[in-house]
Design a protein around this motif. Structure first.
Motif, PDB file in Angstrom:
ATOM      1  N   GLN A   1       0.697  -1.238   0.083  1.00  0.00           N
ATOM      2  CA  GLN A   1      -0.032   0.061   0.135  1.00  0.00           C
ATOM      3  C   GLN A   1       1.000   1.221   0.071  1.00  0.00           C
ATOM      4  OE1 GLN A   1      -2.315  -0.368   3.510  1.00  0.00           O
ATOM      5  NE2 GLN A   1      -3.882  -1.580   2.323  1.00  0.00           N
ATOM      6  N   PHE A   2       0.365   2.427  -0.744  1.00  0.00           N
ATOM      7  CA  PHE A   2       1.032   3.393  -0.664  1.00  0.00           C
ATOM      8  C   PHE A   2       0.390   4.636   0.405  1.00  0.00           C
ATOM      9  CE2 PHE A   2       2.086   7.657  -2.516  1.00  0.00           C
ATOM     10  CZ  PHE A   2       3.280   7.667  -2.243  1.00  0.00           C
ATOM     11  N   CYS A   3       0.950   5.146   1.188  1.00  0.00           N
ATOM     12  CA  CYS A   3       0.656   6.037   2.174  1.00  0.00           C
ATOM     13  C   CYS A   3       1.165   7.413   2.068  1.00  0.00           C
ATOM     14  CB  CYS A   3       0.691   5.553   3.646  1.00  0.00           C
ATOM     15  SG  CYS A   3      -0.335   4.148   4.061  1.00  0.00           S
ATOM     16  N   ASP A   4       0.446   8.489   1.704  1.00  0.00           N
ATOM     17  CA  ASP A   4       1.211   9.633   1.594  1.00  0.00           C
ATOM     18  C   ASP A   4       0.716  10.849   2.436  1.00  0.00           C
ATOM     19  OD1 ASP A   4      -1.338   9.724   0.271  1.00  0.00           O
ATOM     20  OD2 ASP A   4      -0.649  10.925  -1.388  1.00  0.00           O
ATOM     21  N   GLY A   5       1.677  11.841   2.519  1.00  0.00           N
ATOM     22  CA  GLY A   5       1.149  13.065   3.200  1.00  0.00           C
ATOM     23  C   GLY A   5       1.623  13.125   4.515  1.00  0.00           C
ATOM     24  N   PHE A   6       2.541  12.052   4.970  1.00  0.00           N
ATOM     25  CA  PHE A   6       3.011  12.027   6.408  1.00  0.00           C
ATOM     26  C   PHE A   6       4.189  12.911   6.396  1.00  0.00           C
ATOM     27  CE2 PHE A   6       1.831   7.473   7.302  1.00  0.00           C
ATOM     28  CZ  PHE A   6       0.233   7.786   6.878  1.00  0.00           C
ATOM     29  N   ARG A   7       4.353  13.627   7.487  1.00  0.00           N
ATOM     30  CA  ARG A   7       5.360  14.546   7.805  1.00  0.00           C
ATOM     31  C   ARG A   7       6.090  14.106   8.881  1.00  0.00           C
ATOM     32  NH1 ARG A   7       1.398  19.723   8.303  1.00  0.00           N
ATOM     33  NH2 ARG A   7       0.997  20.082   5.738  1.00  0.00           N
ATOM     34  N   ALA A   8       7.670  14.217   8.720  1.00  0.00           N
ATOM     35  CA  ALA A   8       8.340  13.786   9.857  1.00  0.00           C
ATOM     36  C   ALA A   8       8.949  14.925  10.561  1.00  0.00           C
ATOM     37  CB  ALA A   8       9.688  13.079   9.220  1.00  0.00           C
ATOM     38  N   HIS A   9       8.949  14.855  11.717  1.00  0.00           N
ATOM     39  CA  HIS A   9       9.427  16.166  12.709  1.00  0.00           C
ATOM     40  C   HIS A   9      10.391  15.338  13.627  1.00  0.00           C
ATOM     41  CE1 HIS A   9       5.798  18.050  11.580  1.00  0.00           C
ATOM     42  NE2 HIS A   9       5.053  16.684  11.772  1.00  0.00           N
TER      43      HIS A   9
ATOM     44  N   MET B   1      17.015  11.302   4.394  1.00  0.00           N
ATOM     45  CA  MET B   1      15.654  10.598   4.134  1.00  0.00           C
ATOM     46  C   MET B   1      14.823  11.033   3.037  1.00  0.00           C
ATOM     47  SD  MET B   1      12.616   9.809   6.883  1.00  0.00           S
ATOM     48  CE  MET B   1      12.355  11.513   7.215  1.00  0.00           C
ATOM     49  N   PRO B   2      14.582   9.916   2.051  1.00  0.00           N
ATOM     50  CA  PRO B   2      13.941  10.310   0.763  1.00  0.00           C
ATOM     51  C   PRO B   2      12.471  10.679   0.947  1.00  0.00           C
ATOM     52  CG  PRO B   2      14.089   7.945   1.030  1.00  0.00           C
ATOM     53  CD  PRO B   2      14.900   8.521   2.091  1.00  0.00           C
ATOM     54  N   ASN B   3      11.942  11.377  -0.164  1.00  0.00           N
ATOM     55  CA  ASN B   3      10.537  11.825   0.265  1.00  0.00           C
ATOM     56  C   ASN B   3       9.316  10.535   0.401  1.00  0.00           C
ATOM     57  OD1 ASN B   3      10.830  14.587  -0.015  1.00  0.00           O
ATOM     58  ND2 ASN B   3      10.851  14.470  -2.282  1.00  0.00           N
ATOM     59  N   VAL B   4       9.857   9.389  -0.306  1.00  0.00           N
ATOM     60  CA  VAL B   4       8.926   8.284  -0.210  1.00  0.00           C
ATOM     61  C   VAL B   4      10.020   7.239   0.356  1.00  0.00           C
ATOM     62  CG1 VAL B   4       7.798   6.432  -1.388  1.00  0.00           C
ATOM     63  CG2 VAL B   4       7.642   8.714  -2.175  1.00  0.00           C
ATOM     64  N   LEU B   5       9.294   6.525   1.582  1.00  0.00           N
ATOM     65  CA  LEU B   5      10.016   5.490   2.261  1.00  0.00           C
ATOM     66  C   LEU B   5       9.280   4.157   1.829  1.00  0.00           C
ATOM     67  CD1 LEU B   5      10.231   6.885   5.823  1.00  0.00           C
ATOM     68  CD2 LEU B   5      12.186   6.860   4.344  1.00  0.00           C
TER      69      LEU B   5
ATOM     70  N   PHE C   1      -4.464  17.245   4.652  1.00  0.00           N
ATOM     71  CA  PHE C   1      -6.099  16.765   3.847  1.00  0.00           C
ATOM     72  C   PHE C   1      -6.307  15.188   4.572  1.00  0.00           C
ATOM     73  CE2 PHE C   1      -1.997  15.624   1.744  1.00  0.00           C
ATOM     74  CZ  PHE C   1      -2.129  14.099   1.374  1.00  0.00           C
ATOM     75  N   GLU C   2      -7.653  15.080   4.349  1.00  0.00           N
ATOM     76  CA  GLU C   2      -8.430  14.071   5.001  1.00  0.00           C
ATOM     77  C   GLU C   2      -7.721  12.770   4.785  1.00  0.00           C
ATOM     78  OE1 GLU C   2     -10.754  12.646   7.835  1.00  0.00           O
ATOM     79  OE2 GLU C   2     -10.581  14.701   7.400  1.00  0.00           O
ATOM     80  N   ARG C   3      -7.391  12.646   3.446  1.00  0.00           N
ATOM     81  CA  ARG C   3      -6.985  11.165   3.227  1.00  0.00           C
ATOM     82  C   ARG C   3      -5.522  10.804   3.885  1.00  0.00           C
ATOM     83  NH1 ARG C   3      -5.111   9.660  -3.056  1.00  0.00           N
ATOM     84  NH2 ARG C   3      -3.202  11.019  -2.018  1.00  0.00           N
ATOM     85  N   SER C   4      -4.874  11.851   4.021  1.00  0.00           N
ATOM     86  CA  SER C   4      -3.755  11.583   4.836  1.00  0.00           C
ATOM     87  C   SER C   4      -4.017  11.107   6.238  1.00  0.00           C
ATOM     88  CB  SER C   4      -2.796  12.988   4.671  1.00  0.00           C
ATOM     89  OG  SER C   4      -1.574  12.847   5.768  1.00  0.00           O
ATOM     90  N   LYS C   5      -4.672  11.911   6.709  1.00  0.00           N
ATOM     91  CA  LYS C   5      -5.263  11.488   8.253  1.00  0.00           C
ATOM     92  C   LYS C   5      -5.772  10.184   8.514  1.00  0.00           C
ATOM     93  CE  LYS C   5      -6.056  16.523   9.118  1.00  0.00           C
ATOM     94  NZ  LYS C   5      -6.855  17.642   9.566  1.00  0.00           N
ATOM     95  N   GLN C   6      -6.567   9.805   7.386  1.00  0.00           N
ATOM     96  CA  GLN C   6      -7.180   8.535   7.480  1.00  0.00           C
ATOM     97  C   GLN C   6      -6.264   7.365   7.491  1.00  0.00           C
ATOM     98  OE1 GLN C   6     -10.188   8.678   4.406  1.00  0.00           O
ATOM     99  NE2 GLN C   6     -11.718   9.891   5.550  1.00  0.00           N
ATOM    100  N   GLN C   7      -5.288   7.713   6.290  1.00  0.00           N
ATOM    101  CA  GLN C   7      -4.187   6.600   6.072  1.00  0.00           C
ATOM    102  C   GLN C   7      -3.277   6.377   7.383  1.00  0.00           C
ATOM    103  OE1 GLN C   7      -2.546   7.896   2.558  1.00  0.00           O
ATOM    104  NE2 GLN C   7      -3.771   6.900   1.568  1.00  0.00           N
TER     105      GLN C   7
END
Length: 141
Positions: free
Chosen positions: A6-14, A30-34, A68-74
């Motif tokens: 599965q692809f999950c997007d829109g996460f932020r690393a802090h 760290m790349p944009n996609v892990l 965005f909502e999809r990111s929160k759901q994922q």
């Protein structure tokens, strides 16, 4: 992040307030996609922390969903999966593993923190065969 096909997007690393300088350097790489694999959490964390529960001082990163909502759901779906199945994610970045787990695995009592909701956090550790990489656990000493 990629997990279970599965692809999950829109996460932020802090970065947390206190972090090992080497962890900062690896975070910059760290790349944009892990690309991640699922692992049994208990065996991985026991190997790294020698049967102690990690604390917030061990965190190299923490993750939050995007706006965005999809990111929160994922994010909530992935967090729920990791908690329910007692799993962790592993990604390989330039000779170092990034292990990502639920905050339910952290010993928050030792830090006096009261966290209402769980979250994703990560720690860097040497990948097998890369023993020259120093321990990236933060230490006050």
């Amino acid at each position: 992040m990629v997990s279970c096909g599965q692809f999950c997007d829109g996460f932020r690393a802090h970065l947390p307030g206190k972090v090992h300088p080497e962890a900062v350097e690896y975070s910059r790489l760290m790349p944009n996609v892990l690309q991640c694999t699922l692992l049994l959490c208990s065996s991985v964390l026991a190997e790294i922390f020698e049967n102690d529960r990690p604390t917030v001082n061990d965190m190299a990163l923490f993750f939050s969903p995007g706006d965005f909502e999809r990111s929160k759901q994922q994010y909530l779906s992935l967090l729920g999966l990791l908690e329910m199945r007692e799993m962790a994610l592993r990604s390989h970045i330039n000779g170092v593993n990034l292990l990502i787990s639920s905050s339910k695995r952290l010993n928050l009592d030792s830090c006096g923190l009261e966290v209402m909701e769980s979250f994703l956090w990560g720690v860097y550790c040497p990948a097998k065969g890369h023993l020259a990489v120093p321990s990236l656990l933060f230490s006050d000493s």
